[in-house]
Design an enzyme around this catalytic site. Structure first.
Site, PDB file in Angstrom:
ATOM      1  N   CYS A 163       7.304 -30.745 -14.403  1.00 31.28           N
ATOM      2  CA  CYS A 163       6.687 -32.066 -13.437  1.00 31.28           C
ATOM      3  C   CYS A 163       5.414 -31.502 -12.837  1.00 31.28           C
ATOM      4  O   CYS A 163       5.899 -32.142 -11.432  1.00 31.28           O
ATOM      5  CB  CYS A 163       7.392 -32.987 -13.712  1.00 31.28           C
TER       6      CYS A 163
ATOM      7  N   TYR B 262      12.102  -8.669 -12.228  1.00 34.48           N
ATOM      8  CA  TYR B 262      11.387  -9.766 -11.297  1.00 34.48           C
ATOM      9  C   TYR B 262      11.573 -10.876 -11.846  1.00 34.48           C
ATOM     10  O   TYR B 262      10.075 -12.106 -12.100  1.00 34.48           O
ATOM     11  CB  TYR B 262      11.082  -9.277 -10.148  1.00 34.48           C
TER      12      TYR B 262
HETATM   13  C1  LIG Z   1      15.222  -1.586  -0.028  1.00 36.60           C
HETATM   14  C2  LIG Z   1      14.509  -1.690  -1.147  1.00 36.60           C
HETATM   15  N1  LIG Z   1      14.351  -0.298  -2.195  1.00 36.60           N
HETATM   16  C3  LIG Z   1      13.337  -0.929  -3.144  1.00 36.60           C
HETATM   17  C4  LIG Z   1      12.503  -1.380  -3.795  1.00 36.60           C
HETATM   18  C5  LIG Z   1      12.420  -1.665  -4.920  1.00 36.60           C
HETATM   19  O1  LIG Z   1      11.459  -1.870  -5.222  1.00 36.60           O
HETATM   20  P1  LIG Z   1      10.335  -1.853  -6.137  1.00 36.60           P
HETATM   21  O2  LIG Z   1      11.042  -3.184  -7.417  1.00 36.60           O
HETATM   22  O3  LIG Z   1       8.831  -2.813  -5.549  1.00 36.60           O
HETATM   23  O4  LIG Z   1       9.997  -1.088  -6.557  1.00 36.60           O
HETATM   24  C6  LIG Z   1      13.284  -2.912  -2.455  1.00 36.60           C
HETATM   25  C7  LIG Z   1      12.527  -4.638  -2.928  1.00 36.60           C
HETATM   26  O5  LIG Z   1      12.110  -5.032  -2.353  1.00 36.60           O
HETATM   27  C8  LIG Z   1      13.722  -2.879  -1.392  1.00 36.60           C
HETATM   28  O6  LIG Z   1      13.876  -3.895  -0.960  1.00 36.60           O
END
Ligand SMILES: Cc1ncc(COP(=O)(O)O)c(C=O)c1O
Length: 416
Positions: free
Chosen positions: A346, A375
């Site tokens: 909603c 993600y």
């Molecule tokens: C310390 C660190 N390494 C690796 C990653 C992975 O980043 P990505 O998914 O953009 O490759 C992150 C993501 O926040 C991170 O904080």
């Protein structure tokens, strides 16, 4: 744009046919994930390591599929230690992130963490005390927030700007000296994770070159530089959700091969991407519940929504949508070809794609949103409005090339 694997389409149809209500679910193509990570690894120059940042997707079948092909996992919380340990035996893991709890640091060491990426002077002191109590010498990398040249900044910068991540480069000499004073810590090198969503390979190459140019200076801060050999250059390679052209990983790897071959003082280089590893294997399935018109626009109201797949709302983009007409669909809405795909929440923010071209769309049809393996569900506010959580289905292929046998795991239970 994106091709829908036959197995994913077939599974979507089976799920819809088996459910009493219209469905929403995540479907993951594990053979595709394995092929992708093998390809990534095969492009890398020899000696350069590939870790997977499990925050992108830490479901057990994903980690199990990746484990044979990556050099280790990167984790950022106590909960992620449990994911790695429950789901993947004895694989290497490293621990980064701001705000580490003492209990997390202790758990990490009890579980054999390889390196801890220290992010503040206080964390260095705390870690040393805990390691002393545990009778351990803990290898660490110092995470740097470097003073990047302005042309290397991105829209989601974690370094080169005021952020809570890493240690400001101006404090690096003090951090290195502190680690060296700590009897229970060993300095093995440096860590920089500067950004997410980097789509431009040329800029990423510039960034890596900048780190490698800086490496001798950083290393020279250590009194005992012998052991200082590792540079973890983070992740951040982007996924293009809007167009087919993707981050040019082979070009990055070719550049690195040349650069490292020419550099006799080069560190042992390590990457830890998340998004670019697991995004491509995932699909979010929604079934059309209703088709409506409002003030001149067509809305496809679907089972599920941004509480299960928050990524498009989080990125403020219109996600690509693949249309799978259902065998038992109602008659298509006459004339309408563009539909704004929304969920069951909603709130007007529950939009996954605006004005998507979906000619012939009918109530009961299935929509598959690709690039949903990183993600996706794990960054979503799944309990909002108390809707049930979606199934997560992991498609896997048996050894035989000819017979496809599908096994499924409901990940909500896989790690418990
Ligand atoms: C310390 C660190 N390494 C690796 C990653 C992975 O980043 P990505 O998914 O953009 O490759 C992150 C993501 O926040 C991170 O904080």
């Amino acid at each position: 744009m994106t091709n829908l694997p036959q197995a994913v389409a077939a599974k979507a149809r089976t799920l819809a046919a088996a459910a009493g209500d219209p469905v929403s679910a995540f479907i993951y193509d594990l053979p595709a994930l394995r092929r992708h990570v093998q390809w990534m690894k095969s492009c890398l120059p020899s000696g350069v390591e590939l870790y997977y940042a499990i925050k992108a997707n830490s479901e057990a079948p994903i980690l199990q599929a990746l484990e044979p092909f990556v050099d280790g996992f990167e984790i950022s919380s106590g909960g992620e230690i449990a994911r790695v340990r429950q789901c993947s035996g004895t694989h290497n893991f490293v621990f980064s992130g701001p705000g580490k709890l003492n209990s997390d640091l202790e758990q990490a060491m009890l579980n054999g963490v390889e390196m801890i990426h220290v992010e503040s002077l206080d964390e260095i002191r705390r870690l040393d005390k805990i390691a002393a109590r545990m009778g351990r010498r803990q290898p660490v990398l110092v995470r740097i927030n470097p003073s990047l040249p302005p042309q290397l900044a991105t829209k989601l910068s974690m370094a080169g700007a005021p952020t809570p991540f890493g240690i400001d480069e101006s404090e690096l000499p003090a951090a290195v000296a502190l680690v060296e004073q700590c009897v229970h810590l060993e300095l093995h090198g440096f860590h920089v994770h500067a950004m997410s969503h980097q789509l431009d390979v040329a800029r990423h190459i510039q960034l890596l070159d900048w780190y490698l140019d800086k490496w001798p200076q950083w290393k020279a801060l250590a009194r005992n530089g012998e052991r200082v050999r590792c540079l973890n250059a983070g992740g951040g390679m982007g996924v293009n959700y809007l167009q087919p052209a993707q981050f040019d990983w082979p070009q990055l790897c070719r550049h690195l091969a040349q650069r490292l071959a020419a550099d006799t003082h080069a560190p042992r280089l390590r990457f830890e991407p998340g998004r670019f590893v697991s995004a491509f294997c995932g699909y979010y399935l929604m079934q059309v519940l209703d088709l409506k018109h409002s003030h001149g626009k067509g809305f496809a109201v679907c089972r599920g929504g941004t509480h299960q797949f928050r990524l498009p709302a989080a990125q403020a983009h219109d996600h690509p949508v693949l249309h799978l007409p259902a065998a038992t669909s109602a008659a298509a809405a006459a004339g309408e070809t563009e539909w704004t795909v929304v969920g069951q929440l909603c709130t007007p923010k529950d939009v996954l794609a605006r004005d998507a071209a979906l000619p012939g769309l009918a109530i009961g049809d299935l929509l598959l949103l690709p690039l949903a393996g990183a993600y996706g569900f794990n960054i979503s506010h799944a309990d909002f409005l108390c809707h049930p959580r979606p199934d997560q289905v992991f498609l896997d292929q048996a050894e035989s090339e000819t017979t496809l046998q599908w096994s499924e795991t409901h990940a909500a239970h896989a790690c418990s």
